[in-house]
Design an enzyme around this catalytic site. Structure first.
Site, mmCIF file in Angstrom:
data_model
loop_
_atom_site.group_PDB
_atom_site.id
_atom_site.type_symbol
_atom_site.label_atom_id
_atom_site.label_comp_id
_atom_site.label_asym_id
_atom_site.label_seq_id
_atom_site.Cartn_x
_atom_site.Cartn_y
_atom_site.Cartn_z
ATOM 1 N N ASP A 11 41.849 55.038 38.578
ATOM 2 C CA ASP A 11 41.544 54.531 39.906
ATOM 3 C C ASP A 11 42.150 53.122 39.981
ATOM 4 O OD1 ASP A 11 40.062 54.016 42.387
ATOM 5 O OD2 ASP A 11 38.734 52.793 41.123
ATOM 6 N N ASP A 13 41.101 50.155 42.717
ATOM 7 C CA ASP A 13 40.124 49.107 43.058
ATOM 8 C C ASP A 13 38.933 49.102 42.090
ATOM 9 O OD1 ASP A 13 41.734 48.621 45.257
ATOM 10 O OD2 ASP A 13 40.399 49.585 46.699
HETATM 11 MG MG LIG Z 1 37.409 52.005 42.496
#
Ligand SMILES: [Mg+2]
Length: 160
Positions: A11, A13
């Protein structure tokens, strides 16, 4: 020999960098001559400190990597991957809003790698829950990606 994943997926962020690219910072970003990266307002942006070592470790082992993000700030996220120099590590990118199940199905189609051969790191338990149902080995990232979590993930994959 230890069983290794065929693809490691991150991922973005709060996994590779400590902010939401669509709300906490303001694209476009710029890299100054000293290498510092700033957003449109001059706010400095950085990766979590051990992220370059994590990617370098996997690269040295010949394990391909991918990014899967649900951000709607697709341009800004891609720009940061480029400016941080991560595009030479990340072979596949799925960056758009929606369920991460779609991101993983497309990653598997694109790469030809079965979902059961993937290892995934994400800071949101909701995503960990959805993606683990696909047969992907998933590791929750509480405070940003680091080398200790990478080892934890590789061990979990080897046991899977
Ligand atoms: Mg995230």
């Amino acid at each position: 020999m230890c069983k290794r994943p065929s693809l490691v997926v991150f991922d973005l962020d709060y996994t590779l960098w400590p902010f939401w690219v669509n709300t906490h910072v303001d694209p476009p970003f710029q890299k100054s001559s000293n290498g510092a990266i700033r957003d449109r307002n001059g706010q400095p942006v950085n990766l979590y400190p051990e992220v370059p070592s994590v990617l370098e470790t996997l690269h040295a082992e010949g394990i391909p990597m991918a990014a899967a993000s649900q951000t709607d700030e697709v341009y800004g996220a891609n720009q940061l991957l480029e400016l941080f120099g991560l595009n030479c590590y990340i072979r596949y990118k799925e960056i758009y809003p929606g369920s991460k199940v779609t991101h993983f199905q497309r990653l598997s189609q694109q790469s030809g790698i079965p979902l059961s051969q993937m290892l995934f790191f994400d800071d949101e338990s909701r995503n960990i829950c959805d993606v683990s149902k696909l047969g992907v080995t998933c590791i929750l990232v509480p405070n940003g990606m680091n080398l200790s979590l990478l080892n934890q993930g590789l061990e979990a994959f080897a046991r899977s």
